[in-house]
Design a protein around this motif. Structure first.
Motif: not given
Length: 237
Positions: A4-28
């Motif tokens: 739920a902490m990852w609630n920013g914006t995700l942009f999908l391009g041809d060869s890349m994906v960009v997430y912008l916004g707040p972040a939290g912990p993630g597992s391995w």
């Protein structure tokens, strides 16, 4: 809580994906993309298997290296550059050499994402082109995701033996054929959800056997459940 902490914006391009916004912990987790992580208001900690822990405001993670991220930053960018692209292969060499990245100014909105990524990556040497056989195999995979592409089908499509394609594909793409197919299926799921499709339907369209299969694969690749996508604003370039 972490998803739920990852609630920013995700942009999908041809060869890349960009997430912008707040972040939290993630597992391995590990994925095919080369990952750029940038944070402006608080540092990040990126722990990579077999490598030194990176603490600071920028980190570069090579393709297929297991890692995990911890931060409480509200202004974060995570850029996933497809290793199959020329930029991705050149960036992967930089990541494996431990080259640091500058911290460009954060993008204000969607219109600034291309400029932002170019500033973050900087000038890259030109990577060698993929061979025609591998290029054709990649096209076969993208066209057969829902029908579950196979190595035998790809080999027939590009007129190589399965053993020969296995060798050439892994050398140029950086992943075995089966693992690359899973990576493309994950990308298809994100595209489908961005178009308003439910996770259950997106899983089926991308060739996953069921939602549980998607959940396991998504967590393994990104350290978050696929339900994290439902907290984000998804934009397709």
């Amino acid at each position: 809580m972490g998803a739920a902490m990852w609630n920013g914006t995700l942009f999908l391009g041809d060869s890349m994906v960009v997430y912008l916004g707040p972040a939290g912990p993630g597992s391995w987790h590990a994925h095919h993309a080369v990952q750029i992580t940038l944070a402006w208001d608080a540092p990040v900690m990126v722990e990579m298997e077999g490598r030194d822990v990176v603490r600071g405001h920028s980190a570069l993670v090579p393709s297929s290296v297991r890692h995990r991220l911890e931060t409480s930053a509200e202004r974060v960018a995570v850029v996933f550059v497809d290793h199959v692209s020329a930029a991705g292969r050149a960036l992967d060499e930089r990541a494996r050499a431990g080259v640091a990245l500058p911290l460009p100014r954060p993008p204000a909105d969607a219109a600034d994402v291309s400029r932002f990524v170019a500033e973050a990556i900087g000038e890259l040497p030109v990577a060698a082109a993929l061979s025609p056989h591998v290029t054709a195999a990649l096209a076969y995979v993208d066209g057969a995701l829902e029908a579950r592409p196979t190595l035998a089908g790809a080999a027939a499509a590009v007129h190589l033996s399965p053993s020969r394609l296995t060798h050439v594909f892994a050398r140029e793409v950086g992943l075995p054929f089966k693992r690359y197919v899973l990576w493309r299926r994950l990308r298809r799921v994100v595209e489908e959800v961005a178009e308003g499709t439910t996770l259950t339907r997106a899983a089926a369209t991308a060739g996953f056997s069921d939602s549980a299969h998607l959940s396991r694969t998504f967590r393994h690749a990104f350290g978050l459940p696929p339900s994290a996508l439902q907290h984000m604003r998804l934009l397709v370039d």
